[in-house]
Enzyme design. Structure first.
Site, short mmCIF file in Angstrom:
data_model
loop_
_atom_site.label_atom_id
_atom_site.label_comp_id
_atom_site.label_asym_id
_atom_site.label_seq_id
_atom_site.Cartn_x
_atom_site.Cartn_y
_atom_site.Cartn_z
N ARG A 126 0.83 -1.21 0.00
CA ARG A 126 0.00 0.00 0.00
C ARG A 126 0.86 1.26 0.00
NH1 ARG A 126 0.39 3.81 2.83
NH2 ARG A 126 0.30 2.62 4.76
N GLY A 173 12.99 15.18 10.28
CA GLY A 173 11.81 14.33 10.42
C GLY A 173 10.51 15.08 10.28
N CYS A 279 -0.56 17.18 -0.11
CA CYS A 279 -0.27 15.83 -0.62
C CYS A 279 -0.30 14.82 0.52
CB CYS A 279 1.09 15.79 -1.29
SG CYS A 279 1.41 17.09 -2.47
N ALA A 283 -2.50 11.27 1.36
CA ALA A 283 -1.90 9.98 1.70
C ALA A 283 -2.39 9.50 3.06
CB ALA A 283 -0.38 10.09 1.69
N ARG A 309 -7.70 -24.36 16.25
CA ARG A 309 -6.73 -24.77 17.25
C ARG A 309 -7.43 -25.20 18.54
NH1 ARG A 309 -0.97 -25.55 17.63
NH2 ARG A 309 -0.40 -25.28 19.82
N GLY A 381 -0.14 -17.69 20.21
CA GLY A 381 0.92 -18.20 21.05
C GLY A 381 2.27 -18.12 20.34
N GLY A 382 3.08 -19.15 20.48
CA GLY A 382 4.40 -19.17 19.86
C GLY A 382 4.35 -19.16 18.35
N GLU A 405 4.12 9.63 8.01
CA GLU A 405 3.07 10.56 7.59
C GLU A 405 2.49 11.31 8.79
OE1 GLU A 405 2.83 10.94 4.54
OE2 GLU A 405 3.04 9.06 3.45
#
Length: 426
Positions: A126, A173, A279, A283, A309, A381-382, A405
């Site tokens: 995406r 940033g 813009c 997004a 399970r 679980g694991g 974003e």
């Protein structure tokens, strides 16, 4: 006498004085006409048009048939196939809200539904699509000249050209106002600018043919479209950033500019942060839909696993804590989708929307998707450690979507400013 009984009697006397019938309590059918659907609890599908449903089905078929079979290899090897953008382009999935230039010109909600289906497979897929559509095609359509649109939009819509969006810098940033990248008039070549600086965490940059870079010209932020093929050797480098913990199915890199010559005719007609922020809002809107798709995939996989399970001679789905995890996740996914659809409708309305609305849905949907995907991991679980169960990949990706974003706390401050009228950024 209770307050309710007293109030009812007073209402009866008032209505009879004016010869009006007292409203009778509504009777309800014993059985609802609409059965509860676990995968669409609040019936968000009923809010969509036939065209939007058709677009969603097209996107879902493509994503499940073509993207899902290759996502594990892509994630394991940090391998992004640029042919994906060609495939998406052939279906009209790129730049979907743009009119003309081989773009379908559909609603904002339809565009969001596309991102939802792509991110149901993987956030990285995406991300690559969103950059192409919202962050490259969007500003060219909104701020570009007719010549720029004619030259690039159709090729971008078909995936023939790949684009990237260069705003974030290594030292700043979330503070684009402190941008260090500059553009200065070429000292000897009239009608050209020289761009110098660095951008980082740029999706698609290592494979981009067009690089939309934001730079300061005499202190004012402007957007430039850089054509890789026209850059002299040594003026443009786009090294990949490898060994990521998330978004490994997309390709990420830097943009390094050293007196890179760009013709003035490649400059967008917008000045200041209005350009990149408009813009980014587009997004962010797509992300608000997309992360719900990722969470919905987590819910579906956790539900299926818990039904199959068995522990202590019972399926996991029979245990209270498992059901609570599923109920909490399904509730927030449903609320998030309804909010995103509402903002999409406002986005296309004459009245429009406040940008803070996008901050709200981007922040909330990202936060809840990350929280619930982490919680749903516990059901496995694991086995959650194995990428064959997919949920760990979603968790790693959703941490990134909550961060980029506009990190979640930044959007909280945007909302706080709107609520109080006071700026808390500094």
């Amino acid at each position: 006498m209770s307050f309710l009984t007293s109030t009812t009697r007073q209402a009866s006397r008032l209505l009879s004085r004016h010869h009006l019938p007292l409203p009778q309590p509504q009777t309800r059918c014993a059985s609802s006409k609409t059965p509860f659907q676990w995968d669409d609890p609040l019936s968000s599908q009923s809010l969509l048009t036939e065209e939007e449903i058709s677009i969603q089905e097209t996107a879902r078929s493509y994503c499940q048939d073509r993207l899902l079979p290759r996502v594990l290899d892509a994630y394991r090897n940090e391998n992004y196939d640029r042919d994906i953008l060609r495939e998406m382009g052939s279906l009209g999935l790129l730049g979907p809200t743009i009119q003309g230039y081989s773009c379908p010109g559909v609603s904002s909600v339809a565009s969001g539904l596309i991102t939802r289906e792509v991110e149901r497979v993987d956030s990285g897929y995406r991300s690559g699509m969103s950059v192409q559509s919202s962050l490259v095609m969007g500003p060219i359509d909104q701020f570009g000249s007719k010549a720029q649109k004619d030259r690039w939009l159709e090729k971008l819509a078909q995936g023939e050209l790949v684009g990237c969006f260069g705003l974030t810098e290594p030292n700043h940033g979330s503070d684009p106002g402190s941008m260090e990248t500059t553009a200065k008039p070429h000292p000897t070549k009239k009608g050209y600018y020289l761009l110098s600086g660095a951008k980082t965490w740029i999706t698609n940059s290592p494979i981009a043919d067009l690089l939309l870079v934001w730079a300061k010209v005499d202190g004012q932020i402007k957007g430039f479209i850089i054509e890789r093929a026209a850059c002299p050797t040594g003026t443009l480098e786009t090294p990949a950033l490898k060994n990521k913990n998330g978004l490994r199915a997309s390709i990420t890199g830097m943009i390094q500019l050293d007196n890179c010559p760009v013709p003035a005719e490649n400059m967008l007609d917008v000045t200041g942060l209005k350009g990149p922020f408009s813009c980014l809002n587009s997004a962010r809107f797509g992300i608000a839909f997309g992360v719900v798709g990722a969470l919905e995939d987590c819910i579906e996989r956790a539900r299926t696993y818990s039904l199959e399970r068995k522990q202590f001679n019972n399926p996991l789905a029979k245990f209270q804590l498992v059901q609570k995890k599923l109920a909490d996740a399904a509730t927030d996914a449903s609320y998030g989708m309804l909010a995103a659809i509402q903002v999409g409708r406002l986005k296309d309305s004459e009245a429009g929307l406040a940008p803070e609305m996008i901050s709200m849905i981007k922040r909330q949907n990202c936060d809840r998707a990350l929280h619930h995907s982490r919680t749903l991991q516990e059901i496995f679980g694991g086995n959650a450690v194995s990428d064959e169960y997919h949920i760990g990949r979603h968790v790693a990706n959703l941490f990134v979507t909550q961060t980029y974003e506009g990190q979640s706390d930044i959007h909280a401050l945007i909302l706080g400013r709107a609520i109080t009228g006071l700026q808390a950024f500094f």
